[in-house]
Design a protein around this motif. Structure first.
Motif, mmCIF file in Angstrom:
data_model
loop_
_atom_site.group_PDB
_atom_site.id
_atom_site.type_symbol
_atom_site.label_atom_id
_atom_site.label_comp_id
_atom_site.label_asym_id
_atom_site.label_seq_id
_atom_site.Cartn_x
_atom_site.Cartn_y
_atom_site.Cartn_z
ATOM 1 N N ALA A 158 4.348 13.216 0.836
ATOM 2 C CA ALA A 158 3.413 14.262 0.441
ATOM 3 C C ALA A 158 2.480 13.763 -0.654
ATOM 4 C CB ALA A 158 4.180 15.491 -0.033
ATOM 5 N N ARG A 159 3.044 13.086 -1.638
ATOM 6 C CA ARG A 159 2.248 12.553 -2.746
ATOM 7 C C ARG A 159 1.183 11.586 -2.242
ATOM 8 N NH1 ARG A 159 6.302 10.357 -5.176
ATOM 9 N NH2 ARG A 159 6.891 12.336 -6.159
ATOM 10 N N ALA A 160 1.552 10.737 -1.310
ATOM 11 C CA ALA A 160 0.603 9.761 -0.774
ATOM 12 C C ALA A 160 -0.560 10.440 -0.067
ATOM 13 C CB ALA A 160 1.330 8.811 0.183
ATOM 14 N N VAL A 212 0.831 -1.204 0.000
ATOM 15 C CA VAL A 212 0.000 0.000 0.000
ATOM 16 C C VAL A 212 0.865 1.255 0.000
ATOM 17 C CG1 VAL A 212 -1.655 1.341 1.372
ATOM 18 C CG2 VAL A 212 -2.001 -1.118 1.054
ATOM 19 N N ILE A 213 1.898 1.273 0.840
ATOM 20 C CA ILE A 213 2.776 2.438 0.902
ATOM 21 C C ILE A 213 3.445 2.682 -0.440
ATOM 22 C CG2 ILE A 213 4.923 3.313 1.925
ATOM 23 C CD1 ILE A 213 4.032 1.937 4.550
ATOM 24 N N GLU A 214 3.897 1.620 -1.085
ATOM 25 C CA GLU A 214 4.535 1.778 -2.386
ATOM 26 C C GLU A 214 3.543 2.265 -3.441
ATOM 27 O OE1 GLU A 214 8.241 -1.364 -1.982
ATOM 28 O OE2 GLU A 214 6.449 -1.993 -3.081
ATOM 29 N N THR A 252 2.796 6.172 -2.463
ATOM 30 C CA THR A 252 3.955 7.066 -2.584
ATOM 31 C C THR A 252 4.532 7.056 -3.991
ATOM 32 O OG1 THR A 252 5.531 5.335 -1.910
ATOM 33 C CG2 THR A 252 4.594 6.748 -0.162
ATOM 34 N N GLY A 253 4.297 5.974 -4.726
ATOM 35 C CA GLY A 253 4.869 5.845 -6.049
ATOM 36 C C GLY A 253 6.340 5.501 -6.044
#
Length: 337
Positions: free
Chosen positions: A208-210, A178-180, A183-184
Motif C-alpha cells: 500500500a505504501r509503495a 526498487v521494491i525495497e 515499500t520501505g
C-alpha cells in the motif's frame, strides 16, 4: 490438541479476519477472510485488517515497480507502451502489437520472450484463438508487455537477454532495489511467478505504501512517468471490461494494479495507498472489499464517475438464484453497521 489427521497452518494468513460475506436471501452463506492495509500520505497505516506486516506475494501488483526498474535501466518506454510494460493485459490486438513494438524497437522479436506461453485473458480473444486452432504463445500471455519491457531494459543497459529471468541477473537485482525503496522494507521472500519472473514477497502495508508513493511521485521521475502512463492508458494496463481499467478511468489521480491469488493495490494522488489480499485466493470478494475501503477513504467524491463506477463494479458480484439476483457479496469493515 489437534487429532493426528488434523493439520494446522503456521502462516499469518490463517488468522486473517472476515472481510467479506456472501449473502443469499438475507442469509450469510459464505465468508472470505483477508488482509487490508490503507496507508496515509506519510506511509503510516491508517486502517489495518489482519496481519498487514506479514509478507504476501503481490504477484502482478508489483509490475509498476518492475516498470520503474526498467526505466532506471535505460528502457525507452513512453505512454501506452510504458503502461503495457506494467500490465497484465487481456491479449487484445493492441496489446500484442504493443509488445511487438517494444521488442522491435530494440532489435528483438517475440522469440526472445521467456514468459510462459498461454492464451489471452480476454474471454472473446481466448475463444477466438481456440476456434482458430492457435496455440498458446508467450506473446499472448498476459505478462508479455512486462517481459518485452524487461528485454528492452536489458538491451539498453547492455545486459544479457537470454538470462533476464534469473534472480541474480542485474535487472532482477535492480527490481528488488526498487521494491525495497518504495515499500520501505526488505524483500525477504523470493520464489517464481506464473510467468517465470521472480515473485517477491512484501507486506500488505508495504505494498500500500509503495502505491501511494508512486501515485504521488513528481512528474518526470521514473515513478511519476509510470503513474502517468497508467492513468492515461488504463486500457493498456488491463483491457476492455476489466475492473482495474474501469476504476482507473473513473477516479482522477488513481492508479491500481490487480494481481493473481486475489491481490489488489491502489495508489491515490494525495499519497495514500491501499492493498487488499483475499486469503483464499478467490477473485469474488476482491473488488467489493477494495471499493468499500475506497469509499471509506472518500474516493467516491473524486469526480462524477467515481461513485457510479464503483457501484457498477460491486453489482457484478451479484448472487443469483434461478437466474435472478437474490443476494450480494458485501464487504465487512471495522465499525460497519
Amino acid at each position: 490438541m489437534p487429532s493426528p489427521t488434523q493439520q494446522t497452518s503456521d502462516s499469518p494468513l490463517a488468522d486473517a479476519p472476515v472481510v467479506a460475506e456472501v449473502v443469499r436471501g438475507g442469509f450469510v452463506e459464505s465468508v472470505h477472510h483477508g488482509v487490508v492495509a490503507l496507508t496515509d500520505a506519510d506511509g503510516t497505516v491508517d486502517l489495518a485488517m489482519g496481519p498487514v506486516d506479514a509478507p504476501v506475494l503481490p504477484r502482478s501488483s508489483l509490475k509498476p515497480m518492475q516498470a520503474i526498474a526498467m526505466l532506471r535501466a535505460g528502457a525507452d518506454l513512453q505512454g501506452e507502451l510504458l503502461a503495457l510494460a506494467s500490465a497484465s493485459h487481456s491479449g487484445q490486438q493492441r496489446h500484442l502489437d504493443g509488445a511487438r513494438h517494444i521488442l522491435a524497437a530494440v532489435g528483438l522479436d517475440e522469440s526472445a520472450l521467456r514468459n510462459t506461453p498461454d492464451l489471452p485473458l480476454d474471454e472473446d480473444e481466448r475463444r477466438a484463438w481456440i476456434r482458430d486452432g492457435a496455440p498458446p504463445t508467450s506473446l499472448g500471455q498476459n505478462c508479455s508487455g512486462k517481459h518485452a519491457g524487461m528485454l528492452a531494459a536489458c538491451v539498453a543497459a547492455g545486459w544479457d537477454t537470454a538470462t533476464y529471468l534469473d534472480p541474480g541477473h542485474p535487472l532482477q537485482r535492480l527490481v528488488v532495489e526498487v521494491i525495497e525503496e518504495f515499500t520501505g522494507e526488505r524483500v525477504e521472500v523470493a520464489t517464481v511467478d506464473g510467468c517465470g519472473a521472480p515473485a517477491l514477497g512484501v507486506s500488505s502495508a508495504g505494498l500500500a505504501r509503495a502505491f501511494g508513493r508512486i501515485a504521488a511521485a513528481e512528474p518526470g521521475t521514473e515513478a511519476g512517468r509510470v503513474a502517468e502512463a497508467i492513468r492515461s492508458h488504463p486500457e493498456f494496463l488491463g483491457g476492455t471490461g476489466r475492473d482495474v481499467t474501469e476504476l482507473i478511468s473513473a477516479v482522477p489521480g488513481l492508479i491500481a494494479k490487480d494481481g493473481a491469488e486475489s491481490v489488489y493495490a491502489v495508489g491515490l494522488a494525495d499519497g495514500r495507498g491501499l492493498s487488499v489480499k483475499i486469503t483464499d485466493g478467490g477473485e469474488r470478494a476482491r473488488v467489493v472489499v477494495t471499493t468499500a475501503v475506497l469509499r471509506r477513504a472518500g474516493v467516491d467524491g473524486l469526480g462524477p464517475q467515481a461513485g457510479p463506477t464503483m457501484d457498477a463494479l460491486d453489482a457484478r458480484a451479484v448472487v443469483r438464484g434461478h437466474g435472478e439476483p437474490v443476494g450480494e457479496v458485501r464487504a465487512v469493515l471495522p465499525g460497519q453497521g
